[in-house]
Design a protein around this motif. Structure first.
Motif, PDB file in Angstrom:
ATOM      1  N   ASP A  47       0.844  -1.192   0.000  1.00 18.05           N
ATOM      2  CA  ASP A  47       0.000   0.000   0.000  1.00 18.05           C
ATOM      3  C   ASP A  47       0.878   1.240   0.000  1.00 18.05           C
ATOM      4  O   ASP A  47       1.897   1.277   0.694  1.00 18.05           O
ATOM      5  CB  ASP A  47      -0.897   0.028   1.241  1.00 18.05           C
ATOM      6  N   THR A  48       0.470   2.238  -0.747  1.00 17.62           N
ATOM      7  CA  THR A  48       1.194   3.499  -0.832  1.00 17.62           C
ATOM      8  C   THR A  48       0.391   4.607  -0.170  1.00 17.62           C
ATOM      9  O   THR A  48      -0.824   4.688  -0.377  1.00 17.62           O
ATOM     10  CB  THR A  48       1.442   3.859  -2.308  1.00 17.62           C
ATOM     11  N   LEU A  49       1.045   5.423   0.615  1.00 15.10           N
ATOM     12  CA  LEU A  49       0.410   6.623   1.163  1.00 15.10           C
ATOM     13  C   LEU A  49       1.077   7.839   0.534  1.00 15.10           C
ATOM     14  O   LEU A  49       2.290   8.003   0.620  1.00 15.10           O
ATOM     15  CB  LEU A  49       0.594   6.704   2.686  1.00 15.10           C
ATOM     16  N   VAL A  50       0.275   8.661  -0.118  1.00 14.33           N
ATOM     17  CA  VAL A  50       0.781   9.879  -0.752  1.00 14.33           C
ATOM     18  C   VAL A  50       0.289  11.085   0.051  1.00 14.33           C
ATOM     19  O   VAL A  50      -0.907  11.156   0.382  1.00 14.33           O
ATOM     20  CB  VAL A  50       0.298   9.976  -2.219  1.00 14.33           C
ATOM     21  N   ALA A  51       1.196  12.005   0.358  1.00 11.75           N
ATOM     22  CA  ALA A  51       0.833  13.204   1.125  1.00 11.75           C
ATOM     23  C   ALA A  51      -0.297  13.935   0.445  1.00 11.75           C
ATOM     24  O   ALA A  51      -0.311  14.080  -0.784  1.00 11.75           O
ATOM     25  CB  ALA A  51       2.052  14.115   1.281  1.00 11.75           C
ATOM     26  N   ALA A  52      -1.268  14.397   1.231  1.00 14.80           N
ATOM     27  CA  ALA A  52      -2.440  15.164   0.783  1.00 14.80           C
ATOM     28  C   ALA A  52      -3.494  14.310   0.093  1.00 14.80           C
ATOM     29  O   ALA A  52      -4.614  14.754  -0.101  1.00 14.80           O
ATOM     30  CB  ALA A  52      -2.060  16.343  -0.115  1.00 14.80           C
ATOM     31  N   VAL A  53      -3.142  13.075  -0.303  1.00 17.02           N
ATOM     32  CA  VAL A  53      -4.155  12.179  -0.865  1.00 17.02           C
ATOM     33  C   VAL A  53      -4.648  11.221   0.224  1.00 17.02           C
ATOM     34  O   VAL A  53      -5.843  11.067   0.446  1.00 17.02           O
ATOM     35  CB  VAL A  53      -3.594  11.373  -2.054  1.00 17.02           C
ATOM     36  N   HIS A  54      -3.682  10.600   0.913  1.00 17.92           N
ATOM     37  CA  HIS A  54      -4.026   9.589   1.918  1.00 17.92           C
ATOM     38  C   HIS A  54      -3.977  10.110   3.337  1.00 17.92           C
ATOM     39  O   HIS A  54      -4.438   9.448   4.260  1.00 17.92           O
ATOM     40  CB  HIS A  54      -3.098   8.387   1.792  1.00 17.92           C
ATOM     41  N   PHE A  55      -3.349  11.238   3.544  1.00 17.45           N
ATOM     42  CA  PHE A  55      -3.348  11.844   4.879  1.00 17.45           C
ATOM     43  C   PHE A  55      -3.227  13.357   4.725  1.00 17.45           C
ATOM     44  O   PHE A  55      -2.584  13.839   3.797  1.00 17.45           O
ATOM     45  CB  PHE A  55      -2.220  11.288   5.756  1.00 17.45           C
ATOM     46  N   PRO A  56      -3.895  14.108   5.638  1.00 17.56           N
ATOM     47  CA  PRO A  56      -3.805  15.571   5.548  1.00 17.56           C
ATOM     48  C   PRO A  56      -2.361  16.023   5.774  1.00 17.56           C
ATOM     49  O   PRO A  56      -1.594  15.342   6.461  1.00 17.56           O
ATOM     50  CB  PRO A  56      -4.694  16.052   6.704  1.00 17.56           C
ATOM     51  N   GLY A  57      -1.992  17.152   5.175  1.00 16.97           N
ATOM     52  CA  GLY A  57      -0.641  17.675   5.304  1.00 16.97           C
ATOM     53  C   GLY A  57      -0.209  17.872   6.755  1.00 16.97           C
ATOM     54  O   GLY A  57       0.981  17.807   7.063  1.00 16.97           O
ATOM     55  N   SER A  58      -1.190  18.066   7.641  1.00 15.61           N
ATOM     56  CA  SER A  58      -0.879  18.327   9.044  1.00 15.61           C
ATOM     57  C   SER A  58      -0.583  17.055   9.842  1.00 15.61           C
ATOM     58  O   SER A  58      -0.308  17.121  11.034  1.00 15.61           O
ATOM     59  CB  SER A  58      -2.082  19.029   9.693  1.00 15.61           C
ATOM     60  N   THR A  59      -0.642  15.880   9.198  1.00 15.59           N
ATOM     61  CA  THR A  59      -0.480  14.622   9.933  1.00 15.59           C
ATOM     62  C   THR A  59       0.922  14.506  10.522  1.00 15.59           C
ATOM     63  O   THR A  59       1.919  14.700   9.818  1.00 15.59           O
ATOM     64  CB  THR A  59      -0.738  13.421   8.989  1.00 15.59           C
ATOM     65  N   PRO A  60       1.037  14.194  11.831  1.00 20.12           N
ATOM     66  CA  PRO A  60       2.360  14.050  12.429  1.00 20.12           C
ATOM     67  C   PRO A  60       3.152  12.915  11.764  1.00 20.12           C
ATOM     68  O   PRO A  60       2.564  11.912  11.347  1.00 20.12           O
ATOM     69  CB  PRO A  60       2.065  13.691  13.895  1.00 20.12           C
TER      70      PRO A  60
END
Ligand code: ADP
Ligand code: MG
Length: 330
Positions: A47-60
């Motif tokens: 699984d791939t997590l892409v910033a702003a697609v899979h998690f908000p930019g503010s995610t720690p």
């Protein structure tokens, strides 16, 4: 490989971790060499997590490290597999030591809890993207599959639904326990292993219940697909979720149904169990303090029908998250 990349790998990913006896070669060689027991099958997911697609930019960063592994362990859980190894492909805009320290901490804290060893990976520069591949083991022939649900089987979900979706909606206003559900999902590994004995089919809820139950009903593509009726008042909701919906000023009461039905990111298991086995399954999960709730029944007629407890038909507004499709559907 540049010295910096080598340094990142050494400093953040070649740390003390549980050394599994079945890792013949781990990080540091050209590839990992892993020993699969003779009576087991290897279960692999990525699984791939892409910033702003899979998690908000503010995610720690720690949450990103946790989640990148957790979503894969959730896939292994849905197959009834025991997690064993992982690889990590990391694309970073820069080498920020604080970010990397937090990220690897979040990753390894979860990995250690499940005895997962990081055995390799790749490190490159570019827009932030994290890919984890996880490997698990199941006794030969015993993997839980998506297909296999039969008319009459009861439909269950573990835990509660809608919390992660609510956190996304509320953003900075989200209660901390709700925010944790989005940032630190807990893969249902123990439930998946127990369910190998009882479930006729299983899937993890990553894209929303309706979408994922829909996949489960597609079966293996041979023969007619069954359908389902679900009782949308029976969907398990956390106390914080319900309290938020009942706040006097809360403007979107339809979310009480829509989020548990259609929001993604909960990483609970949705599974079906033949009627005669339900009681013993419920007792086994309850023994292990795993919550599960019966939410409906498999029927011969294809499609998913939503009803309220009073029998009234409910037409959902949304159907779950798709990357290459419109979010709205009929
Ligand atoms: P190669 O050039 O042979 O592909 P690399 O230089 O990319 O090897 O990686 C060197 C070693 O470090 C390999 O064992 C690889 O699996 C491991 N590795 C690279 N990046 C990571 C990472 N982010 N996490 C864990 N291991 C990594
Ligand atoms: Mg490489």
């Amino acid at each position: 490989m540049s010295a910096t990349e080598f340094e990142i790998i050494r400093r953040y990913f070649t740390r003390q971790q549980p050394q599994r006896a079945d890792v013949i070669a781990g990080i540091g060689d050209d590839a990992a060499v892993l020993q699969v027991p003779a009576d087991s099958e290897l279960v692999v997911c990525i699984d791939t997590l892409v910033a702003a697609v899979h998690f908000p930019g503010s995610t720690p960063a720690a949450a990103i490290g946790h989640k990148a592994l957790a979503v894969n362990l959730s896939d292994l859980a849905a197959m009834g597999a025991t997690p064993a190894w992982a690889t990590l492909s990391l694309t970073l805009p820069d080498s920020n030591p604080v970010w990397l320290g937090d990220f690897s901490e979040g990753f390894f804290r979860l990995a250690d809890r499940y005895g997962v060893q990081l055995v390799g990976g790749d490190t490159t520069r570019g827009p932030l993207s994290v890919t984890v591949q996880a490997h698990g083991l199941v006794p030969r022939g015993r993997a839980l599959r998506r297909h296999g649900a039969q008319p009459g089987d009861r439909i269950y979900v573990t835990g509660t639904l809608g919390d992660a979706g609510l956190a996304l909606r509320l953003e900075d206003h989200a209660d901390n326990t709700i925010r944790q559900r989005l940032d630190y999902p807990e893969p249902r590994v123990a439930a998946g292993q127990l369910l190998r004995e009882y479930a006729s089919a299983a899937i993890d809820v990553s894209d929303g219940l309706l979408a994922d139950l829909g996949h489960l009903l597609e079966g293996d593509g041979t023969g007619a697909s069954p359908g389902a009726t679900i009782n949308i008042d029976a969907l398990p909701r956390s106390s914080v979720f319900t309290a938020t919906m009942q706040q006097p000023g809360f403007a979107q009461p339809h979310l009480f149904y829509e989020l548990p039905l259609s929001a993604g990111d909960d990483y609970e298991l949705c599974f079906t169990v033949p009627q005669r086995t339900c009681e013993v399954m419920e007792a086994m999960l309850s023994n292990q303090s795993i919550d599960c709730t019966a939410i409906g029944v498999i029927e011969p007629e294809s499609g998913i029908r939503c009803r309220k407890a009073n029998g009234e038909v409910y037409h959902p507004v949304t159907e779950g998250y798709q990357h290459f499709g419109s979010k709205e559907s009929g």
